[in-house]
Design an enzyme around this catalytic site. Structure first.
Site, PDB file in Angstrom:
ATOM      1  N   LYS A   1       0.835  -1.198   0.000  1.00 49.70           N
ATOM      2  CA  LYS A   1       0.000   0.000   0.000  1.00 49.70           C
ATOM      3  C   LYS A   1       0.874   1.254   0.000  1.00 49.70           C
ATOM      4  O   LYS A   1       0.691   2.159  -0.795  1.00 49.70           O
ATOM      5  CB  LYS A   1      -0.916  -0.034   1.223  1.00 49.70           C
ATOM      6  CG  LYS A   1      -1.835   1.142   1.349  1.00 49.70           C
ATOM      7  CD  LYS A   1      -2.788   0.950   2.525  1.00 49.70           C
ATOM      8  CE  LYS A   1      -3.557   2.235   2.801  1.00 49.70           C
ATOM      9  NZ  LYS A   1      -4.471   2.104   3.940  1.00 49.70           N
TER      10      LYS A   1
ATOM     11  N   GLU B   1      10.607  -4.596   4.493  1.00 50.78           N
ATOM     12  CA  GLU B   1      10.684  -6.024   4.142  1.00 50.78           C
ATOM     13  C   GLU B   1      10.343  -6.224   2.662  1.00 50.78           C
ATOM     14  O   GLU B   1      11.053  -6.917   1.920  1.00 50.78           O
ATOM     15  CB  GLU B   1       9.686  -6.852   4.972  1.00 50.78           C
ATOM     16  CG  GLU B   1      10.018  -6.970   6.439  1.00 50.78           C
ATOM     17  CD  GLU B   1       9.351  -5.895   7.287  1.00 50.78           C
ATOM     18  OE1 GLU B   1       9.111  -4.775   6.768  1.00 50.78           O
ATOM     19  OE2 GLU B   1       9.073  -6.172   8.469  1.00 50.78           O
TER      20      GLU B   1
ATOM     21  N   GLY C   1      -4.904  -1.983   5.183  1.00 52.14           N
ATOM     22  CA  GLY C   1      -4.100  -3.121   4.729  1.00 52.14           C
ATOM     23  C   GLY C   1      -4.782  -4.463   4.975  1.00 52.14           C
ATOM     24  O   GLY C   1      -4.928  -5.290   4.071  1.00 52.14           O
ATOM     25  N   ARG C   2      -5.231  -4.687   6.211  1.00 50.64           N
ATOM     26  CA  ARG C   2      -5.830  -5.993   6.537  1.00 50.64           C
ATOM     27  C   ARG C   2      -7.236  -6.141   5.989  1.00 50.64           C
ATOM     28  O   ARG C   2      -7.860  -7.192   6.161  1.00 50.64           O
ATOM     29  CB  ARG C   2      -5.795  -6.215   8.049  1.00 50.64           C
ATOM     30  CG  ARG C   2      -6.471  -5.137   8.862  1.00 50.64           C
ATOM     31  CD  ARG C   2      -6.081  -5.225  10.333  1.00 50.64           C
ATOM     32  NE  ARG C   2      -6.543  -4.071  11.101  1.00 50.64           N
ATOM     33  CZ  ARG C   2      -5.900  -2.921  11.194  1.00 50.64           C
ATOM     34  NH1 ARG C   2      -4.769  -2.741  10.541  1.00 50.64           N
ATOM     35  NH2 ARG C   2      -6.374  -1.934  11.919  1.00 50.64           N
TER      36      ARG C   2
ATOM     37  N   GLU D   1      -4.992  -6.968  15.132  1.00 44.34           N
ATOM     38  CA  GLU D   1      -4.468  -5.668  14.723  1.00 44.34           C
ATOM     39  C   GLU D   1      -5.577  -4.613  14.731  1.00 44.34           C
ATOM     40  O   GLU D   1      -5.311  -3.427  14.914  1.00 44.34           O
ATOM     41  CB  GLU D   1      -3.835  -5.774  13.331  1.00 44.34           C
ATOM     42  CG  GLU D   1      -2.857  -4.664  13.029  1.00 44.34           C
ATOM     43  CD  GLU D   1      -2.068  -4.922  11.761  1.00 44.34           C
ATOM     44  OE1 GLU D   1      -0.984  -5.495  11.849  1.00 44.34           O
ATOM     45  OE2 GLU D   1      -2.555  -4.542  10.682  1.00 44.34           O
TER      46      GLU D   1
ATOM     47  N   HIS E   1      -5.110 -33.673  17.634  1.00 44.61           N
ATOM     48  CA  HIS E   1      -3.983 -34.514  18.052  1.00 44.61           C
ATOM     49  C   HIS E   1      -2.875 -33.660  18.649  1.00 44.61           C
ATOM     50  O   HIS E   1      -1.738 -34.111  18.778  1.00 44.61           O
ATOM     51  CB  HIS E   1      -3.470 -35.312  16.845  1.00 44.61           C
ATOM     52  CG  HIS E   1      -4.526 -36.230  16.310  1.00 44.61           C
ATOM     53  ND1 HIS E   1      -4.643 -37.535  16.697  1.00 44.61           N
ATOM     54  CD2 HIS E   1      -5.568 -35.984  15.473  1.00 44.61           C
ATOM     55  CE1 HIS E   1      -5.694 -38.082  16.100  1.00 44.61           C
ATOM     56  NE2 HIS E   1      -6.268 -37.154  15.346  1.00 44.61           N
TER      57      HIS E   1
ATOM     58  N   LYS F   1       7.943  -0.617  12.305  1.00 45.68           N
ATOM     59  CA  LYS F   1       8.503  -0.216  11.021  1.00 45.68           C
ATOM     60  C   LYS F   1       9.729   0.701  11.194  1.00 45.68           C
ATOM     61  O   LYS F   1      10.531   0.831  10.299  1.00 45.68           O
ATOM     62  CB  LYS F   1       7.437   0.457  10.148  1.00 45.68           C
ATOM     63  CG  LYS F   1       6.376  -0.528   9.657  1.00 45.68           C
ATOM     64  CD  LYS F   1       5.431   0.060   8.612  1.00 45.68           C
ATOM     65  CE  LYS F   1       4.471  -1.013   8.100  1.00 45.68           C
ATOM     66  NZ  LYS F   1       3.583  -0.593   7.036  1.00 45.68           N
TER      67      LYS F   1
HETATM   68  C1  G6Q Z   1      -2.474  -3.881   7.937  1.00 46.16           C
HETATM   69  C2  G6Q Z   1      -1.218  -3.388   8.482  1.00 46.16           C
HETATM   70  C3  G6Q Z   1       0.013  -4.076   7.963  1.00 46.16           C
HETATM   71  C4  G6Q Z   1       0.359  -3.725   6.523  1.00 46.16           C
HETATM   72  C5  G6Q Z   1       1.786  -4.175   6.244  1.00 46.16           C
HETATM   73  C6  G6Q Z   1       2.199  -3.924   4.818  1.00 46.16           C
HETATM   74  O1  G6Q Z   1      -3.557  -3.428   8.198  1.00 46.16           O
HETATM   75  O2  G6Q Z   1      -1.146  -2.026   8.358  1.00 46.16           O
HETATM   76  O3  G6Q Z   1      -0.065  -5.470   8.089  1.00 46.16           O
HETATM   77  O4  G6Q Z   1      -0.545  -4.306   5.654  1.00 46.16           O
HETATM   78  O5  G6Q Z   1       2.656  -3.546   7.127  1.00 46.16           O
HETATM   79  O6  G6Q Z   1       2.104  -2.574   4.494  1.00 46.16           O
HETATM   80  P1  G6Q Z   1       2.253  -2.109   3.007  1.00 46.16           P
HETATM   81  O7  G6Q Z   1       1.139  -2.689   2.216  1.00 46.16           O
HETATM   82  O8  G6Q Z   1       2.210  -0.616   3.036  1.00 46.16           O
HETATM   83  O9  G6Q Z   1       3.586  -2.635   2.513  1.00 46.16           O
END
Ligand code: G6Q
Length: 525
Positions: A187, A193, A248-249, A334, A365, A481
């Protein structure tokens, strides 16, 4: 209710199983195996009303800026709104934008899937590697796992998220650069990462080619940040856009679903959107007492706040849903793992529980011992699919029999068994009275998966609204971050360390190991 047992509750209400089952568009929620009466449910619905849940739901759907700490609208529901709906953000209807991007995604996926999109050497694409993390990984990875039976065999779709180089190294080991397409999903397009993995992937590609259009042929981006995408070297023409009003989520139904569209095709993706939309409509219009996400949310509040439950398990009895617990862990924890209220004060009650789980029957199990006889009070959701997607005889009956048996045993326990040595009786005792919900889905399809995702999204919304937290920010993630940046620089320099004695020693130990590994590599050359 502390003294009430489920055995008594079922005896007192003859048709409790049916009376406490609600269905919407094929999705069934049986919440009868909970420590509640009809009166309890009425009181919980009263709590939701008092907390203004109905107004909150409307505010979200109408695009009000309910994400107050980031001053944003929350409109993942607009991602699955049909063509003819109008959803305005600052006076602008966003539905045409949503459908415009969907069409571009579909057209692109068709080109890749049909082999018309060629790699740098003229060969069609054989593998797609989605690079993203958190919300830009868990959704598409979970849905791809769930919908493998709907995927094309001509594309090998993989997901890389961890900055741990083993993840990327293992993923690329048996792939050919000339037939691999990278989907960089971020996003913000600033997540360290994802950018680290994306840069390494670009180096891997360019090591095998000096074609000027190699990156353009093999990299596409999904993002809200055109400038950063261009700065990375991806042509904005190969970027699929989404918007700041998609968290994001909550982004699986946006362009973040591109890797899934490549796997299952645009039509299937649209079916998933339609399923989610069906649940959206239900959440927005059904009375609270018949409203699946609201009921799930209220039962969660019941255990979290009135019984002090710390944890809630997600137990899908379906291997295809194996990533659902991890996906819901992020969605729930989150969103509602907060201690500050929307009113700026400390939240006076407990918020999100710990969410975890594994598919059945595997869990039986492993950790089910604690569910049946442990000392932790908790609740769980069993998720079952009535019709399997395979035709192997015997398996599905056994799977479903286990699901039903587990929820029955948790609720009612096992009568005292006086066979065997008396000293073992206490060990063989199952007291029961342990609550669970059962969610049944007719068949696992893109449509029903969309329903299931939206069911939980809205459950989380209902809970967050009642707890009074902002379910749509993630300041705890933002901290992560930035924190490592200082230490990464210190590892590389040999300068003095000014952390606590533990952190200093750990960094020192790693510096030594790193130097030794460097020497060994040189010696080996
Ligand atoms: C989701 C969070 C988090 C995010 C990641 C990736 O709601 O904010 O999990 O999706 O940190 O972020 P980017 O899409 O900006 O790389």
């Amino acid at each position: 209710m502390a003294g009430a047992t489920m055995t008594d509750l079922f005896a007192a209400q003859r048709d409790r199983g049916q009376e406490m089952t609600v269905e919407h568009d094929g999705i069934v929620l049986d919440f009868s195996k909970n420590r509640v009466t009809t009166h309890t449910m009425d009181l919980l619905v009263g709590l939701a009303q008092e907390a203004g849940l109905e107004a909150g739901v409307e505010a979200m759907f109408r695009g009000e800026r309910i994400n107050i700490t980031e001053d944003r609208a929350v409109l993942h529901t607009a991602l699955r709104a049909p063509h003819d709906t109008v959803v305005e953000v600052e006076g602008r209807d966003v539905v045409p934008d949503v459908h415009g991007v969907l069409e571009r995604m579909g057209a692109f996926a068709d080109r890749v899937r049909s082999g018309r999109w060629r790699g740098m050497s003229g060969k069609p694409i054989a593998a797609v590697v989605n690079i993203g993390i958190g919300g830009s990984d868990l959704g598409p990875a979970m849905a791809y796992q769930a919908l493998r039976e709907f995927s094309t065999d001509t594309l090998d779709v993989r997901f890389v998220s961890n900055v741990d180089g083993h993840d990327l190294a293992r993923t690329l080991r048996d792939l050919e650069p000339e037939t691999t397409l990278f989907v960089i999903s971020s996003k913000t397009f600033t997540t360290v990462e994802t950018l680290t993995n994306a840069r390494t992937a670009r180096r891997w590609l360019l090591a095998s080619s000096d074609e000027p259009d190699a990156v353009a042929r093999h990299f596409v981006a999904v993002s809200t940040n055109t400038d950063e995408v261009a700065a990375f070297g991806i042509d904005p023409a190969n970027m699929f856009e989404f918007w700041d009003w998609v968290g994001g989520r909550y982004s699986l139904h946006s362009a973040i679903g591109l890797s899934l569209v490549l796997a299952v095709g645009p039509q299937r993706f649209r079916e998933m959107l339609a399923g989610a939309h069906s649940m959206d409509q239900h959440f927005r219009t059904a009375p609270l007492r018949q409203n699946l996400p609201v009921l799930l949310g209220l039962l969660g509040i019941w255990y979290r706040n009135f019984w002090d439950a710390q944890t809630h398990a997600i137990l899908p009895y379906d291997q295809r849903l194996s990533r659902v617990p991890a996906y819901l862990q992020q969605l729930d924890m989150e969103s509602n793992g907060k201690s500050a209220g929307r009113d700026g004060r400390e939240c006076p009650v407990g918020t999100a529980p710990i969410i975890w789980g594994e598919p059945g029957t595997n869990g039986q199990h492993a950790f089910f011992q604690l569910l049946h006889q442990g000392t932790v009070f908790m609740s769980c959701d069993f998720i079952g699919v009535l019709e399997p997607g395979h035709d192997l005889p015997g398996h599905h009956d056994l799977l479903m029999a286990n699901l039903f048996a587990q929820s029955e045993a948790l609720a009612f326990g096992k009568p005292e068994d006086d066979s065997g040595p008396p000293e073992l009786r206490v060990h063989r005792r199952f007291l029961g009275n342990r609550p669970s919900n059962t969610i049944l889905i007719p068949r696992l399809t893109p449509y029903s998966l969309g329903q299931l995702i939206a069911l939980y999204e809205h459950k989380v919304f209902a809970q967050g609204w009642i707890w009074g937290v902002n379910s749509f920010d993630q300041w705890g993630v933002e901290l992560g971050k930035v924190l490592a940046n200082r230490i990464v620089a210190e590892i590389d320099s040999e300068g003095d360390l000014t952390h606590d004695s533990s952190t200093n020693a750990l960094i020192q130990r790693y510096r030594h190991a790193r130097r030794a590994a460097g020497r060994n590599r040189k010696a080996g050359q």
